[in-house]
Design a protein around this motif. Structure first.
Motif, PDB file in Angstrom:
ATOM      1  N   TYR A 102      27.070   5.523 -46.662  1.00  0.00           N
ATOM      2  CA  TYR A 102      28.085   4.738 -45.970  1.00  0.00           C
ATOM      3  C   TYR A 102      29.071   5.688 -45.309  1.00  0.00           C
ATOM      4  CZ  TYR A 102      26.406   0.506 -48.213  1.00  0.00           C
ATOM      5  OH  TYR A 102      25.616  -0.544 -48.620  1.00  0.00           O
ATOM      6  N   SER A 103      29.432   5.385 -44.053  1.00  0.00           N
ATOM      7  CA  SER A 103      30.356   6.226 -43.285  1.00  0.00           C
ATOM      8  C   SER A 103      31.721   5.556 -43.206  1.00  0.00           C
ATOM      9  CB  SER A 103      29.844   6.424 -41.853  1.00  0.00           C
ATOM     10  OG  SER A 103      28.574   7.018 -41.853  1.00  0.00           O
ATOM     11  N   LEU A 104      32.756   6.350 -43.425  1.00  0.00           N
ATOM     12  CA  LEU A 104      34.125   5.881 -43.279  1.00  0.00           C
ATOM     13  C   LEU A 104      34.742   6.654 -42.127  1.00  0.00           C
ATOM     14  CD1 LEU A 104      33.312   5.954 -46.471  1.00  0.00           C
ATOM     15  CD2 LEU A 104      35.598   5.020 -46.676  1.00  0.00           C
ATOM     16  N   VAL A 105      35.199   5.936 -41.104  1.00  0.00           N
ATOM     17  CA  VAL A 105      35.683   6.554 -39.878  1.00  0.00           C
ATOM     18  C   VAL A 105      37.129   6.139 -39.646  1.00  0.00           C
ATOM     19  CG1 VAL A 105      35.329   6.764 -37.388  1.00  0.00           C
ATOM     20  CG2 VAL A 105      33.355   6.452 -38.904  1.00  0.00           C
ATOM     21  N   SER A 106      38.032   7.118 -39.528  1.00  0.00           N
ATOM     22  CA  SER A 106      39.411   6.791 -39.191  1.00  0.00           C
ATOM     23  C   SER A 106      39.525   6.667 -37.681  1.00  0.00           C
ATOM     24  CB  SER A 106      40.384   7.837 -39.735  1.00  0.00           C
ATOM     25  OG  SER A 106      40.071   9.122 -39.271  1.00  0.00           O
ATOM     26  N   GLU A 107      40.165   5.578 -37.233  1.00  0.00           N
ATOM     27  CA  GLU A 107      40.317   5.290 -35.806  1.00  0.00           C
ATOM     28  C   GLU A 107      41.793   5.425 -35.443  1.00  0.00           C
ATOM     29  OE1 GLU A 107      38.430   1.698 -34.461  1.00  0.00           O
ATOM     30  OE2 GLU A 107      36.958   1.782 -36.082  1.00  0.00           O
ATOM     31  N   CYS A 108      42.131   6.544 -34.772  1.00  0.00           N
ATOM     32  CA  CYS A 108      43.547   6.811 -34.497  1.00  0.00           C
ATOM     33  C   CYS A 108      44.139   5.824 -33.501  1.00  0.00           C
ATOM     34  CB  CYS A 108      43.751   8.255 -34.053  1.00  0.00           C
ATOM     35  SG  CYS A 108      43.058   8.656 -32.453  1.00  0.00           S
ATOM     36  N   TRP A 109      43.366   5.349 -32.529  1.00  0.00           N
ATOM     37  CA  TRP A 109      43.903   4.398 -31.550  1.00  0.00           C
ATOM     38  C   TRP A 109      43.767   2.961 -32.036  1.00  0.00           C
ATOM     39  CZ3 TRP A 109      40.595   7.410 -27.645  1.00  0.00           C
ATOM     40  CH2 TRP A 109      41.204   8.642 -27.381  1.00  0.00           C
ATOM     41  N   GLY A 110      42.810   2.719 -32.914  1.00  0.00           N
ATOM     42  CA  GLY A 110      42.639   1.388 -33.479  1.00  0.00           C
ATOM     43  C   GLY A 110      43.514   1.157 -34.702  1.00  0.00           C
ATOM     44  N   ASN A 111      44.160   2.228 -35.197  1.00  0.00           N
ATOM     45  CA  ASN A 111      45.036   2.151 -36.373  1.00  0.00           C
ATOM     46  C   ASN A 111      44.341   1.505 -37.574  1.00  0.00           C
ATOM     47  OD1 ASN A 111      47.389   3.420 -35.291  1.00  0.00           O
ATOM     48  ND2 ASN A 111      47.703   1.582 -34.059  1.00  0.00           N
ATOM     49  N   CYS A 112      43.107   1.966 -37.825  1.00  0.00           N
ATOM     50  CA  CYS A 112      42.355   1.411 -38.943  1.00  0.00           C
ATOM     51  C   CYS A 112      41.324   2.413 -39.450  1.00  0.00           C
ATOM     52  CB  CYS A 112      41.657   0.121 -38.525  1.00  0.00           C
ATOM     53  SG  CYS A 112      40.380   0.342 -37.265  1.00  0.00           S
ATOM     54  N   LEU A 113      40.700   2.052 -40.545  1.00  0.00           N
ATOM     55  CA  LEU A 113      39.558   2.765 -41.095  1.00  0.00           C
ATOM     56  C   LEU A 113      38.384   1.806 -41.038  1.00  0.00           C
ATOM     57  CD1 LEU A 113      38.554   5.287 -42.888  1.00  0.00           C
ATOM     58  CD2 LEU A 113      38.775   3.668 -44.770  1.00  0.00           C
TER      59      LEU A 113
END
Length: 161
Positions: A102-113
């Motif tokens: 499982y991949s966990l991706v931080s989204e700086c412009w989406g303000n979410c993980l």
């Protein structure tokens, strides 16, 4: 959890710095090599890197690279051959992959993980982040750490994926 490997060089002053030569990640393919010999991992054509940011290895040893410029995660085999891409994250930065893939991706412009299953399908989103840049997993208990650049904090989540 996969281990991340990066190339580094030591200067005459004894300082260490990364070895980057253009729009591709340089310094890792296959077995470990000495600092004076390395093989570049390059995307080709539509699979080229646009602002490579984070990376991690999945349980099979494939390398997943966050391509921030194209808002995707690109996957390459241990031998450096392009396999596939997945996701549509909004400004991806950090990436961590657990023991099950499982991949966990931080989204700086989406303000979410965002959490993706091993096939690359988005299965969950954790919102209310403030410009998250980094993501890490604690292999002992599965806790997720998120570095929130905007809030100047590091948050710890206890999650069961």
């Amino acid at each position: 959890m996969g281990k991340t490997t990066a190339a580094a060089n030591q200067t005459e002053d004894g300082d260490w710095s990364g070895d980057y030569r253009g729009p591709f990640l340089d310094g890792w393919i296959g077995d470990c090599v000495s600092c004076d010999r390395h093989t570049p991992l390059k995307g080709v054509g539509n699979h080229s890197f646009q602002s490579p940011w984070g990376l991690d290895l999945d349980p099979q040893g494939n390398i997943h690279v966050v391509a921030q410029g194209s808002n995707t995660i690109k996957v390459f085999s241990k031998e450096g051959v392009y396999v596939r891409m997945y996701g549509d994250p909004n400004g991806p930065r950090g990436l961590a992959i657990d023991d099950e893939g499982y991949s966990l991706v931080s989204e700086c412009w989406g303000n979410c993980l965002s959490i993706y299953d091993p096939e690359g399908n988005k299965i969950h989103t954790v919102g209310n982040q403030e410009n998250p840049w980094g993501t890490a997993l604690d292999p002992r208990d599965g806790s997720v750490f998120i570095a929130n650049y905007g809030a100047k904090t590091v948050l710890k989540y206890c999650v069961n994926i």
